[in-house]
Design an enzyme around this catalytic site. Structure first.
Site, PDB file in Angstrom:
ATOM      1  N   HIS A 101       0.798  -1.258  -0.063  1.00 53.78           N
ATOM      2  CA  HIS A 101       0.060  -0.036   0.037  1.00 53.78           C
ATOM      3  C   HIS A 101       0.940   1.247  -0.060  1.00 53.78           C
ATOM      4  CE1 HIS A 101      -3.275  -2.751   1.157  1.00 53.78           C
ATOM      5  NE2 HIS A 101      -2.581  -3.129   2.080  1.00 53.78           N
ATOM      6  N   GLU A 118      -1.697  -0.703   8.493  1.00 56.29           N
ATOM      7  CA  GLU A 118      -2.492  -1.680   8.796  1.00 56.29           C
ATOM      8  C   GLU A 118      -2.007  -2.502  10.048  1.00 56.29           C
ATOM      9  OE1 GLU A 118      -4.143  -3.892   5.575  1.00 56.29           O
ATOM     10  OE2 GLU A 118      -2.026  -4.317   4.849  1.00 56.29           O
ATOM     11  N   HIS A 176       3.590  -7.639   1.267  1.00 54.95           N
ATOM     12  CA  HIS A 176       2.937  -8.702   2.229  1.00 54.95           C
ATOM     13  C   HIS A 176       1.859  -9.487   1.755  1.00 54.95           C
ATOM     14  CE1 HIS A 176       0.423  -4.875   2.535  1.00 54.95           C
ATOM     15  NE2 HIS A 176      -0.639  -6.069   2.675  1.00 54.95           N
ATOM     16  N   ARG A 196      -1.370  -4.478  -6.226  1.00 53.49           N
ATOM     17  CA  ARG A 196      -1.269  -6.141  -6.112  1.00 53.49           C
ATOM     18  C   ARG A 196      -0.089  -6.349  -7.178  1.00 53.49           C
ATOM     19  NH1 ARG A 196      -5.879  -7.226  -8.664  1.00 53.49           N
ATOM     20  NH2 ARG A 196      -6.991  -7.317  -6.617  1.00 53.49           N
TER      21      ARG A 196
END
Length: 320
Positions: A101, A118, A176, A196
C-alpha cells in the site's frame, strides 16, 4: 450517545472461504466470503447502525449530525468528516495476492486518498499457515523487477508461520500477503488503495487474470529487509496491554476474566472494541450493548466512563 453496533458488510473474494460464518457467526451463504467490513467510512461501503434508536442511520449521517460527540474534537480537527479507521475480519481460505500500500503522500497525489497502514491480529490459523511480510534480504528495484520477469518473486519474500494471538504491524510500502488458512482481525487507515504485484498466476471466475499494479508499485515499495513487523505485547489479564501506537491508530489488548471500568474523559477519541474471544457487555452512561467473538462496537467520544461486564473476553481496543 450509546455504544453502537453496525451491520457487517460482507465481501466475496477469490480467496475467501466460510470461516466468517463457521467461526464468527456471520450471516453468509457464499463459499468464498473473504471479508466482513465491521466499521467503514469508505465511499460506497458506509456502515449502517444495527442497534438502538439510531438503527438504520449511516456512519456518515452520524458524523454529520454528531461530529465531535461521536469522533472527538481532535479527531474532527485532523480528519474532518472522514472516519479515519476501517475495521475488518478476514478469512483467507486461499493465499491472498502479494501486495503493498502507498504512503499518505503518494496516495494523496495519485488517488486523493489516505495511505494504508494496517495491523493484523491472528484469530485462528490452520497448522503451518503463514504470512508473507517483507523481503528476506535487501533488494533493489532492478533485482525486484527481474524477479517479476523470471517468476521468482516468491524466493525473495519473508515467510512467518502464525498462531492465534500473533500480531503484525504493516507499514506502508511493506510487501505482504495473508496466507491460506488464516483468520484475522484487521485495523487500518480508511483506504482501499492496494497495489497487487503477484497473484500466483490464477484466474478469476470469468477466466481472467486479476489486474496487477506493477508500475504503480515500483516507487511505493520499501526494498530493504526489516524486522519491524512482529508486535511484542504483554498478555497480563484484567489489564490494558498496549499493542500498537502509531500516528494513525492505537490498539490495546484486554484479556478480561472479570468486570472492568475505564475512565476515558481525557481520551478525546471514539473507542472501538473488536471481540476476538468470549463475550462482554459494554456500557456508557447512555446505554449498553453486548458483543461476542467476531463482533465490533463503537463507543462515542463523549463517553466519560466505559464499563465492561464479562466472565471472559478478549478485546482489541482501538482509538486515535
Amino acid at each position: 450517545m450509546y455504544p453502537l453496533k453496525f451491520k457487517p458488510i460482507l465481501k466475496e473474494r477469490l480467496w475467501g472461504g466460510t470461516k466468517l460464518k463457521e467461526v464468527l457467526g456471520k450471516p453468509i451463504k457464499s463459499q468464498i466470503t473473504g471479508e466482513s467490513w465491521e466499521l467503514s467510512g469508505v465511499d460506497g461501503d458506509i456502515s449502517i447502525v444495527a442497534n438502538g434508536p439510531l438503527k438504520g442511520k449511516t456512519l456518515q449521517e452520524l458524523i454529520s449530525e454528531q461530529g465531535e460527540q461521536l469522533l472527538g474534537k481532535s479527531v474532527v480537527e485532523r480528519f474532518g468528516d472522514e472516519f479515519p479507521i476501517l475495521i475488518k475480519f478476514i478469512d483467507a481460505k486461499r493465499d491472498l495476492s502479494v501486495q503493498l500500500h502507498p504512503n499518505d503522500a503518494l496516495a494523496k497525489k495519485r488517488h486523493n486518498s489516505f495511505g494504508k497502514t494496517e495491523m493484523w491480529y491472528i484469530m485462528d490459523a490452520d497448522p503451518g499457515a503463514k504470512l508473507i511480510v517483507g523481503f528476506n534480504k535487501n533488494v533493489d528495484k532492478q533485482e525486484y523487477v527481474q524477479s517479476l520477469k523470471n517468476n521468482t518473486l516468491l524466493d525473495l519474500l519473508n515467510y512467518e508461520e502464525v498462531a492465534e494471538g500473533d500480531t503484525f504491524f504493516i507499514n506502508t510500502g511493506k510487501i505482504h500477503a495473508i496466507g491460506a488458512g488464516v483468520l484475522l482481525a484487521e485495523i487500518q487507515q480508511t483506504s482501499d488503495i492496494t497495489y497487487r504485484v503477484f497473484d500466483f498466476n490464477r484466474k478469476d471466475k470469468d477466466g481472467n487474470y486479476r489486474e496487477l499494479h506493477t508500475e504503480l508499485a515500483l516507487d511505493a515499495i520499501d526494498y530493504t529487509k526489516k524486522d519491524d513487523f512482529k508486535v511484542s505485547y504483554n498478555h497480563e489479564p484484567d489489564k490494558v496491554n498496549s499493542m500498537v501506537e502509531s500516528p494513525y491508530f492505537k490498539t490495546n489488548f484486554l484479556e478480561l476474566n472479570q468486570n472492568m471500568q475505564l475512565r476515558i474523559e481525557d481520551r478525546d477519541s471514539f473507542t472501538i472494541y473488536m471481540c476476538v474471544g468470549g463475550e462482554a457487555e459494554i456500557a456508557n452512561a447512555t446505554g449498553r450493548a453486548r458483543i461476542k467473538k467476531g463482533e465490533t462496537l463503537l463507543v462515542p467520544a463523549d463517553s466519560m466512563v466505559i464499563d465492561i461486564v464479562t466472565k471472559g473476553a478478549k478485546l482489541l481496543e482501538v482509538t486515535i
